[in-house]
Design a protein around this motif. Sequence first.
Motif, PDB file in Angstrom:
ATOM      1  N   LEU A  84      18.716  -0.016  52.133  1.00 42.58           N
ATOM      2  CA  LEU A  84      18.067  -1.224  51.615  1.00 42.58           C
ATOM      3  C   LEU A  84      16.584  -0.983  51.372  1.00 42.58           C
ATOM      4  CD1 LEU A  84      19.558  -4.230  53.610  1.00 42.58           C
ATOM      5  CD2 LEU A  84      19.599  -3.873  51.142  1.00 42.58           C
ATOM      6  N   ARG A  85      15.932  -0.381  52.350  1.00 44.95           N
ATOM      7  CA  ARG A  85      14.494  -0.101  52.199  1.00 44.95           C
ATOM      8  C   ARG A  85      14.239   0.811  51.005  1.00 44.95           C
ATOM      9  NH1 ARG A  85      14.777   0.290  57.792  1.00 44.95           N
ATOM     10  NH2 ARG A  85      14.829   2.558  57.689  1.00 44.95           N
ATOM     11  N   LEU A  86      15.036   1.863  50.895  1.00 43.70           N
ATOM     12  CA  LEU A  86      14.841   2.823  49.809  1.00 43.70           C
ATOM     13  C   LEU A  86      15.106   2.208  48.435  1.00 43.70           C
ATOM     14  CD1 LEU A  86      16.411   6.015  51.420  1.00 43.70           C
ATOM     15  CD2 LEU A  86      13.982   5.571  50.991  1.00 43.70           C
ATOM     16  N   SER A  87      15.977   1.220  48.394  1.00 43.29           N
ATOM     17  CA  SER A  87      16.311   0.578  47.115  1.00 43.29           C
ATOM     18  C   SER A  87      15.357  -0.556  46.767  1.00 43.29           C
ATOM     19  CB  SER A  87      17.737   0.025  47.165  1.00 43.29           C
ATOM     20  OG  SER A  87      17.796  -1.126  47.994  1.00 43.29           O
ATOM     21  N   GLY A  88      14.419  -0.824  47.649  1.00 50.44           N
ATOM     22  CA  GLY A  88      13.535  -1.959  47.417  1.00 50.44           C
ATOM     23  C   GLY A  88      14.250  -3.287  47.606  1.00 50.44           C
ATOM     24  N   GLU A  89      15.361  -3.242  48.305  1.00 51.16           N
ATOM     25  CA  GLU A  89      16.181  -4.425  48.597  1.00 51.16           C
ATOM     26  C   GLU A  89      16.633  -5.153  47.338  1.00 51.16           C
ATOM     27  OE1 GLU A  89      14.445  -6.917  51.603  1.00 51.16           O
ATOM     28  OE2 GLU A  89      14.212  -5.245  52.994  1.00 51.16           O
ATOM     29  N   SER A  90      16.812  -4.402  46.258  1.00 49.20           N
ATOM     30  CA  SER A  90      17.168  -5.032  44.987  1.00 49.20           C
ATOM     31  C   SER A  90      18.555  -4.658  44.478  1.00 49.20           C
ATOM     32  CB  SER A  90      16.132  -4.664  43.926  1.00 49.20           C
ATOM     33  OG  SER A  90      16.128  -3.259  43.720  1.00 49.20           O
ATOM     34  N   ASN A  91      19.310  -3.919  45.277  1.00 48.59           N
ATOM     35  CA  ASN A  91      20.631  -3.477  44.845  1.00 48.59           C
ATOM     36  C   ASN A  91      21.701  -4.308  45.556  1.00 48.59           C
ATOM     37  OD1 ASN A  91      23.129  -2.069  44.658  1.00 48.59           O
ATOM     38  ND2 ASN A  91      22.030  -0.204  44.127  1.00 48.59           N
ATOM     39  N   PRO A  92      22.448  -5.126  44.822  1.00 48.35           N
ATOM     40  CA  PRO A  92      23.439  -5.982  45.479  1.00 48.35           C
ATOM     41  C   PRO A  92      24.554  -5.204  46.170  1.00 48.35           C
ATOM     42  CG  PRO A  92      23.663  -6.113  43.091  1.00 48.35           C
ATOM     43  CD  PRO A  92      22.416  -5.328  43.371  1.00 48.35           C
ATOM     44  N   ARG A  93      24.884  -4.034  45.678  1.00 42.45           N
ATOM     45  CA  ARG A  93      25.936  -3.241  46.329  1.00 42.45           C
ATOM     46  C   ARG A  93      25.483  -2.745  47.703  1.00 42.45           C
ATOM     47  NH1 ARG A  93      26.725  -2.432  40.967  1.00 42.45           N
ATOM     48  NH2 ARG A  93      28.867  -2.697  40.246  1.00 42.45           N
ATOM     49  N   ILE A  94      24.215  -2.431  47.817  1.00 36.60           N
ATOM     50  CA  ILE A  94      23.704  -1.999  49.120  1.00 36.60           C
ATOM     51  C   ILE A  94      23.636  -3.190  50.073  1.00 36.60           C
ATOM     52  CG2 ILE A  94      21.760  -0.967  50.353  1.00 36.60           C
ATOM     53  CD1 ILE A  94      21.270   0.753  47.855  1.00 36.60           C
ATOM     54  N   TRP A  95      23.271  -4.361  49.568  1.00 34.76           N
ATOM     55  CA  TRP A  95      23.312  -5.560  50.404  1.00 34.76           C
ATOM     56  C   TRP A  95      24.739  -5.815  50.876  1.00 34.76           C
ATOM     57  CZ3 TRP A  95      19.871  -8.016  53.063  1.00 34.76           C
ATOM     58  CH2 TRP A  95      18.530  -7.998  52.675  1.00 34.76           C
ATOM     59  N   ARG A  96      25.717  -5.554  50.009  1.00 36.58           N
ATOM     60  CA  ARG A  96      27.122  -5.732  50.390  1.00 36.58           C
ATOM     61  C   ARG A  96      27.498  -4.756  51.504  1.00 36.58           C
ATOM     62  NH1 ARG A  96      32.284  -3.687  48.066  1.00 36.58           N
ATOM     63  NH2 ARG A  96      33.846  -5.149  48.808  1.00 36.58           N
ATOM     64  N   LEU A  97      27.054  -3.536  51.372  1.00 40.65           N
ATOM     65  CA  LEU A  97      27.297  -2.536  52.408  1.00 40.65           C
ATOM     66  C   LEU A  97      26.669  -2.971  53.732  1.00 40.65           C
ATOM     67  CD1 LEU A  97      28.277   0.359  53.145  1.00 40.65           C
ATOM     68  CD2 LEU A  97      26.023   1.144  52.416  1.00 40.65           C
ATOM     69  N   PHE A  98      25.447  -3.476  53.656  1.00 38.05           N
ATOM     70  CA  PHE A  98      24.761  -3.970  54.848  1.00 38.05           C
ATOM     71  C   PHE A  98      25.543  -5.130  55.471  1.00 38.05           C
ATOM     72  CE2 PHE A  98      21.503  -6.701  56.836  1.00 38.05           C
ATOM     73  CZ  PHE A  98      20.992  -5.807  57.762  1.00 38.05           C
ATOM     74  N   ALA A  99      26.016  -6.034  54.633  1.00 46.91           N
ATOM     75  CA  ALA A  99      26.807  -7.168  55.121  1.00 46.91           C
ATOM     76  C   ALA A  99      28.068  -6.682  55.827  1.00 46.91           C
ATOM     77  CB  ALA A  99      27.166  -8.097  53.963  1.00 46.91           C
ATOM     78  N   ALA A 100      28.723  -5.699  55.247  1.00 48.44           N
ATOM     79  CA  ALA A 100      29.941  -5.156  55.858  1.00 48.44           C
ATOM     80  C   ALA A 100      29.638  -4.536  57.219  1.00 48.44           C
ATOM     81  CB  ALA A 100      30.580  -4.130  54.929  1.00 48.44           C
ATOM     82  N   ALA A 101      28.513  -3.845  57.319  1.00 45.32           N
ATOM     83  CA  ALA A 101      28.127  -3.238  58.599  1.00 45.32           C
ATOM     84  C   ALA A 101      27.843  -4.318  59.644  1.00 45.32           C
ATOM     85  CB  ALA A 101      26.908  -2.338  58.406  1.00 45.32           C
ATOM     86  N   GLU A 102      27.167  -5.374  59.235  1.00 47.33           N
ATOM     87  CA  GLU A 102      26.902  -6.486  60.159  1.00 47.33           C
ATOM     88  C   GLU A 102      28.218  -7.111  60.634  1.00 47.33           C
ATOM     89  OE1 GLU A 102      24.238  -7.242  61.634  1.00 47.33           O
ATOM     90  OE2 GLU A 102      22.501  -7.291  60.318  1.00 47.33           O
ATOM     91  N   ALA A 103      29.128  -7.330  59.708  1.00 52.94           N
ATOM     92  CA  ALA A 103      30.411  -7.940  60.072  1.00 52.94           C
ATOM     93  C   ALA A 103      31.204  -7.042  61.013  1.00 52.94           C
ATOM     94  CB  ALA A 103      31.220  -8.238  58.814  1.00 52.94           C
ATOM     95  N   GLU A 104      31.131  -5.765  60.785  1.00 50.97           N
ATOM     96  CA  GLU A 104      31.848  -4.825  61.654  1.00 50.97           C
ATOM     97  C   GLU A 104      31.355  -4.920  63.095  1.00 50.97           C
ATOM     98  OE1 GLU A 104      34.805  -2.373  62.599  1.00 50.97           O
ATOM     99  OE2 GLU A 104      34.472  -3.131  60.570  1.00 50.97           O
TER     100      GLU A 104
END
Length: 84
Positions: free
Chosen positions: A10-30
Motif C-alpha cells: 500500500l505504501r509503495l503504491s501511494g495507496e491508490s491501487n484498489p487491488r492492493i487495498w483488496r489484498l490488504f482487506a483480505a489479510a485483515e479478514a484472515e
Amino acid sequence: MALDHAQRALRLSGESNPRIWRLFAAAEAELGRFDAAIDAAEKALRLAESQNNVALARTLESNIALFRNASPLRDINQATTSER
C-alpha cells in the motif's frame, strides 16, 4: 506477515491501487479483523469506482458482503471471477 506485506505494498503504491487495498482487506479478514477488512475493501471500492473498473467494483461488493458475515476471503482467485 501477510498483513505486513500488504501494508508495505500500500505504501509503495501511494495507496491508490484498489487491488492492493483488496489484498490488504483480505489479510485483515484472515486475522479476524472484519471491521478493518470492510474499511479497506470500501476504500478499494471507491477507488475502483473512480477508475471506472466495474468488474473490480462488483468483486469488492461481494468481498464486503463476505466480511460483513465474518467470513475471510480464502481463495482470492475464486472470488475474482467477475474480473475476468
